[in-house]
Design a protein around this motif. Structure first.
Motif, PDB file in Angstrom:
ATOM      1  N   MET A 521     -29.612  27.326   3.789  1.00 41.90           N
ATOM      2  CA  MET A 521     -30.310  28.459   4.373  1.00 41.90           C
ATOM      3  C   MET A 521     -29.458  29.165   5.412  1.00 41.90           C
ATOM      4  O   MET A 521     -29.461  30.397   5.505  1.00 41.90           O
ATOM      5  CB  MET A 521     -31.616  27.970   5.005  1.00 41.90           C
ATOM      6  N   LEU A 522     -28.715  28.405   6.208  1.00 43.25           N
ATOM      7  CA  LEU A 522     -27.836  29.027   7.204  1.00 43.25           C
ATOM      8  C   LEU A 522     -26.710  29.798   6.533  1.00 43.25           C
ATOM      9  O   LEU A 522     -26.313  30.869   7.009  1.00 43.25           O
ATOM     10  CB  LEU A 522     -27.271  27.958   8.147  1.00 43.25           C
ATOM     11  N   ARG A 523     -26.171  29.281   5.417  1.00 45.59           N
ATOM     12  CA  ARG A 523     -25.126  30.009   4.693  1.00 45.59           C
ATOM     13  C   ARG A 523     -25.671  31.328   4.158  1.00 45.59           C
ATOM     14  O   ARG A 523     -24.977  32.364   4.180  1.00 45.59           O
ATOM     15  CB  ARG A 523     -24.592  29.146   3.561  1.00 45.59           C
ATOM     16  N   VAL A 551     -34.443  25.443  13.935  1.00 46.10           N
ATOM     17  CA  VAL A 551     -33.035  25.858  13.907  1.00 46.10           C
ATOM     18  C   VAL A 551     -32.872  27.150  13.108  1.00 46.10           C
ATOM     19  O   VAL A 551     -32.142  28.069  13.498  1.00 46.10           O
ATOM     20  CB  VAL A 551     -32.168  24.728  13.324  1.00 46.10           C
ATOM     21  N   TYR A 552     -33.578  27.246  11.979  1.00 44.19           N
ATOM     22  CA  TYR A 552     -33.473  28.440  11.134  1.00 44.19           C
ATOM     23  C   TYR A 552     -33.921  29.685  11.903  1.00 44.19           C
ATOM     24  O   TYR A 552     -33.226  30.697  11.930  1.00 44.19           O
ATOM     25  CB  TYR A 552     -34.313  28.258   9.873  1.00 44.19           C
ATOM     26  N   TYR A 553     -35.083  29.607  12.545  1.00 46.52           N
ATOM     27  CA  TYR A 553     -35.591  30.789  13.229  1.00 46.52           C
ATOM     28  C   TYR A 553     -34.751  31.137  14.458  1.00 46.52           C
ATOM     29  O   TYR A 553     -34.587  32.324  14.786  1.00 46.52           O
ATOM     30  CB  TYR A 553     -37.050  30.586  13.615  1.00 46.52           C
ATOM     31  N   VAL A 554     -34.222  30.132  15.170  1.00 40.44           N
ATOM     32  CA  VAL A 554     -33.364  30.434  16.324  1.00 40.44           C
ATOM     33  C   VAL A 554     -32.105  31.160  15.879  1.00 40.44           C
ATOM     34  O   VAL A 554     -31.715  32.192  16.443  1.00 40.44           O
ATOM     35  CB  VAL A 554     -33.018  29.142  17.086  1.00 40.44           C
ATOM     36  N   VAL A 555     -31.446  30.649  14.820  1.00 39.89           N
ATOM     37  CA  VAL A 555     -30.220  31.293  14.344  1.00 39.89           C
ATOM     38  C   VAL A 555     -30.537  32.667  13.771  1.00 39.89           C
ATOM     39  O   VAL A 555     -29.818  33.648  14.013  1.00 39.89           O
ATOM     40  CB  VAL A 555     -29.528  30.393  13.304  1.00 39.89           C
ATOM     41  N   SER A 556     -31.651  32.766  13.027  1.00 39.27           N
ATOM     42  CA  SER A 556     -32.006  34.054  12.421  1.00 39.27           C
ATOM     43  C   SER A 556     -32.271  35.104  13.495  1.00 39.27           C
ATOM     44  O   SER A 556     -31.764  36.230  13.421  1.00 39.27           O
ATOM     45  CB  SER A 556     -33.236  33.865  11.532  1.00 39.27           C
ATOM     46  N   ALA A 571     -19.166  36.844  15.631  1.00 36.70           N
ATOM     47  CA  ALA A 571     -20.042  35.822  16.200  1.00 36.70           C
ATOM     48  C   ALA A 571     -19.647  34.472  15.628  1.00 36.70           C
ATOM     49  O   ALA A 571     -18.970  34.383  14.589  1.00 36.70           O
ATOM     50  CB  ALA A 571     -21.505  36.129  15.908  1.00 36.70           C
ATOM     51  N   CYS A 572     -20.052  33.427  16.335  1.00 38.45           N
ATOM     52  CA  CYS A 572     -19.764  32.055  15.900  1.00 38.45           C
ATOM     53  C   CYS A 572     -21.049  31.250  16.017  1.00 38.45           C
ATOM     54  O   CYS A 572     -21.671  31.221  17.084  1.00 38.45           O
ATOM     55  CB  CYS A 572     -18.650  31.434  16.739  1.00 38.45           C
ATOM     56  N   VAL A 573     -21.436  30.579  14.923  1.00 42.36           N
ATOM     57  CA  VAL A 573     -22.634  29.748  14.895  1.00 42.36           C
ATOM     58  C   VAL A 573     -22.204  28.313  14.635  1.00 42.36           C
ATOM     59  O   VAL A 573     -21.505  28.040  13.649  1.00 42.36           O
ATOM     60  CB  VAL A 573     -23.624  30.214  13.814  1.00 42.36           C
ATOM     61  N   THR A 574     -22.606  27.407  15.536  1.00 40.00           N
ATOM     62  CA  THR A 574     -22.297  25.981  15.394  1.00 40.00           C
ATOM     63  C   THR A 574     -23.609  25.214  15.393  1.00 40.00           C
ATOM     64  O   THR A 574     -24.434  25.392  16.297  1.00 40.00           O
ATOM     65  CB  THR A 574     -21.397  25.487  16.537  1.00 40.00           C
ATOM     66  N   VAL A 575     -23.807  24.373  14.373  1.00 39.60           N
ATOM     67  CA  VAL A 575     -25.007  23.551  14.262  1.00 39.60           C
ATOM     68  C   VAL A 575     -24.561  22.123  13.986  1.00 39.60           C
ATOM     69  O   VAL A 575     -23.732  21.879  13.099  1.00 39.60           O
ATOM     70  CB  VAL A 575     -25.942  24.047  13.141  1.00 39.60           C
ATOM     71  N   GLY A 576     -25.083  21.173  14.769  1.00 39.52           N
ATOM     72  CA  GLY A 576     -24.740  19.773  14.597  1.00 39.52           C
ATOM     73  C   GLY A 576     -25.933  18.887  14.854  1.00 39.52           C
ATOM     74  O   GLY A 576     -26.967  19.327  15.365  1.00 39.52           O
ATOM     75  N   ALA A 577     -25.786  17.633  14.498  1.00 37.47           N
ATOM     76  CA  ALA A 577     -26.877  16.674  14.690  1.00 37.47           C
ATOM     77  C   ALA A 577     -26.306  15.278  14.729  1.00 37.47           C
ATOM     78  O   ALA A 577     -25.248  14.990  14.143  1.00 37.47           O
ATOM     79  CB  ALA A 577     -27.917  16.797  13.574  1.00 37.47           C
TER      80      ALA A 577
END
Length: 652
Positions: A521-523, A551-556, A571-577
């Protein structure tokens, strides 16, 4: 018994005076005594003619006169008594001395005179010594009464110095305790002599009181003092006076310790009372502005005569005074928001996250200039940390050149914990109330949007479809081609209605997110973004559905804001867990200046993240881009866990 003791003391005082009476008086008394003894012996001989006269009666006069006037008069009386006895009472009449009787009698009387005079001198010396000890004891008692009778050590030493000067007839006496620069504490051997290896100023004699090297005590007198009182002071009174001065110093230290303890207790009670008042206001649900004003009011009660302020950090690298009070405790009307540039307390604490103290005469920056215009000279601040984030600064400012009290930092640090809790409670309550309103508004808006979408899309097409079907029904008996054409259009309309409803459902909850997880979804979001985005994924598997949706709604929303408002080129988006949490950051190089309270949709994102027990923050200085960070725990939030972070304030 008391009368007998009084007579005995008066008799001893008469027989052993400290200073013998004049010698002529003694000679006159001696003549009278010797004549009286001779007459008395003659009377006895007449009364008892058969008893030969004895010279024993002369011993009384020799003993008394030798005791009172000394050996010389005693020897003279002994010789006179022997001659007169031989002349009057030894037959035949007249002076006829013999070696066997008169010389023996004379030697005995002389020896009695010498022994009586020696014993008298010894008793007199002992009496003088005893009297001196009594006088010294009286001096020590009077000195102790003067020194210990004063409340302060300095006034007690001054009173003791005057007492010694009066008792010894001295012009100048002073008592020193502790180290005296340029003062030698070695006593001089003689008046006016030099102290061994000393730098003692000329004209004075320094007598050391006691042998305590850690706390030297000295008696300083003028070098005009006579040798005898100097010897008494140095050899006999110095230990007694030293004990009194040491007791006064110990008492002063104890009083100082008790006063310090009392002041510390009063400060602690005042702090606890202030904390209870603030906690009570927070507990009853006071608004933020009222709580902040109460905090500065309590600070002013703790630091009378100082300027107090509560400063909040903003996301645009500025600081806002949410509440200020001047030296008189009046609430300042203006709440300034100034840049933190330069060397000042607010900027220093932002960098170090520790308490800081500064001299505003040399400080720089807009904040320092504003405070200097108000007359502020010195300042001290401690950080306020709310929920692990640096919220702001608590300030104590002074318009005087003296520094802020040394214990102010510690007292403020004790105060900031509950202040931080009060701020957290107040802001959380305000956020909760605001988020409830936003949730209601969002729900109403979502319902209206769904209603509008259904009315403008599927509902209108369904109405049109019903009209076509009625037309097909009317045309069926006499126009089969028209029926065929109407049925084809009906099928196409049904397909469009299905696609419209599918798209509407995806807008409510993305189907791809449920099917493939957060990474696909992020891609998809990145490919659709109008701004080039560098996507960095550090997620190895599926996350809980609620976390993936957040996470989806925050990035969107962040990418939508970048496209609409930031004027960014990239822009740069970094997501980790990991096993405990998921985190993300969205960074752009746009114009900056974004605020959580700016109405850009970030407030709703913060509500969503905090509802899951996470945190969201935005740093967006003007002209330097925006950094949005969020952290969401993977475990379900405990609704009661938040209470554990707020300490209870004990009653009383």
């Amino acid at each position: 018994m008391t009368v007998t003791n009084g007579v005995r003391r008066r008799l001893m005082t008469w027989l052993l005076p400290t200073v013998p009476p004049p010698l002529p008086v003694g000679v006159a008394v001696a003549v009278v005594v010797v004549v009286a003894e001779t007459v008395a012996l003659s009377v006895l001989h007449v009364a008892f003619p058969h008893t030969p006269p004895s010279s024993t009666i002369y011993f009384v006069g020799v003993v008394v006169l030798a005791t009172v006037w000394g050996a010389r008069l005693g020897i003279g009386v002994a010789l006179a008594s022997a001659l007169l006895y031989n002349f009057v009472h030894v037959p035949p009449a007249g002076l006829h001395l013999t070696v066997s009787h008169d010389l023996q009698r004379t030697v005995i009387l002389v020896m009695v005179a010498l022994v009586s005079a020696g014993m008298a001198d010894l008793a007199r010396a002992r009496t003088v010594q005893a009297q001196q000890r009594v006088d010294e004891a009286d001096i020590a008692v009077e000195f102790a009464r003067n020194v210990l009778g004063q409340a302060e050590l300095a006034s007690g030493l001054s009173a003791g110095s005057r007492c010694l000067a009066d008792r010894f007839g001295l012009d100048s006496v002073s008592i020193e305790v502790g180290d005296a620069p340029g003062r030698d504490v070695t006593p001089r051997d003689t008046a006016g002599g030099d102290a061994a290896g000393g730098d003692t100023p000329a004209g004075v004699i320094v007598i050391q009181l006691g042998d305590d090297s850690r706390r030297p005590m000295r008696l300083v007198v003028a070098d005009t003092i006579a040798p005898e009182p100097l010897e008494r002071l140095r050899d006999r009174l110095a230990p007694l006076l030293g004990n009194v001065v040491r007791a006064a110093v110990d008492r002063q230290a104890l009083i100082g310790s008790l006063r310090a303890s009392q002041q510390a207790t009063q400060k602690l009670l005042a702090e606890q009372a202030a904390l209870r008042r603030v906690a009570t206001m927070v507990a009853i649900g006071g608004p933020p502005g009222k709580v902040f004003a109460a905090v500065t009011a309590e600070l002013h009660r703790l630091f009378r005569g100082f300027h107090t302020a509560l400063i909040r950090y903003e996301s645009d690298r500025t600081a806002t005074a949410v509440s200020e009070r001047d030296e008189q405790g009046r609430l300042m009307p203006e709440h300034l928001s100034l840049s933190m540039a330069g060397d000042n307390i607010v900027g220093t604490i932002l960098r170090t996250r520790a308490a800081a103290q500064i001299d505003y005469d040399t400080a720089t920056g807009p904040i320092a200039a504003e405070l200097r215009d108000r007359g502020v000279r010195r300042g001290l601040g401690v950080p306020i940390v709310v929920d692990g984030e640096l919220w702001g600064v608590m300030l104590v400012l002074s318009t005087r050149p003296e520094p802020v009290p040394a214990d102010a930092a510690q007292r403020l640090c004790h105060f900031t914990e509950l202040v931080a809790t009060a701020i957290a409670n107040t802001e959380n309550r305000a956020r909760l109330i605001a988020s409830r309103g936003r949730l209601v508004a969002a729900a109403d808006g979502a319902r209206r949007r769904i209603e509008r979408d259904l009315h403008d899309g599927p509902q209108q097409r369904i109405v049109a479809l019903a009209l076509r079907l009625r037309m097909a029904q009317d045309s069926a008996p006499h126009d089969p081609p028209a029926v065929q054409r109407l049925l084809s259009e009906t099928v196409r309309s049904l397909t469009e209605i299905h696609e419209c409803l599918t798209e509407l459902a995806r807008g409510i909850h993305p189907a791809l997110l449920t099917q493939g997880g957060i990474c696909p979804m992020l891609r998809t979001l990145v490919r659709r973004s109008a701004v080039p985005v560098d996507l960095r994924l550090q997620v190895s598997g599926r996350l809980p559905e609620r976390v993936e949706v957040a996470v989806y709604y925050v990035v969107s929303e962040a990418l939508t804001n970048i496209a609409k408002h930031a004027r960014a080129s990239a822009a740069c988006v970094t997501v980790g867990a990991d096993a405990r949490r998921a985190w993300l950051s969205v960074i752009d190089d746009g114009a900056g200046g974004a605020r959580l309270e700016g109405g850009t949709g970030l407030v709703g994102l913060r509500d969503r993240v905090e509802a899951l027990g996470g945190r969201l923050s935005v740093v967006s200085p003007p002209g330097h881009g925006t950094t949005l960070t969020a952290e969401i725990p993977l475990a379900e939030p405990d609704p009661c866990g938040a209470l554990e972070s707020f300490p209870m304030v004990p009653a009383g």
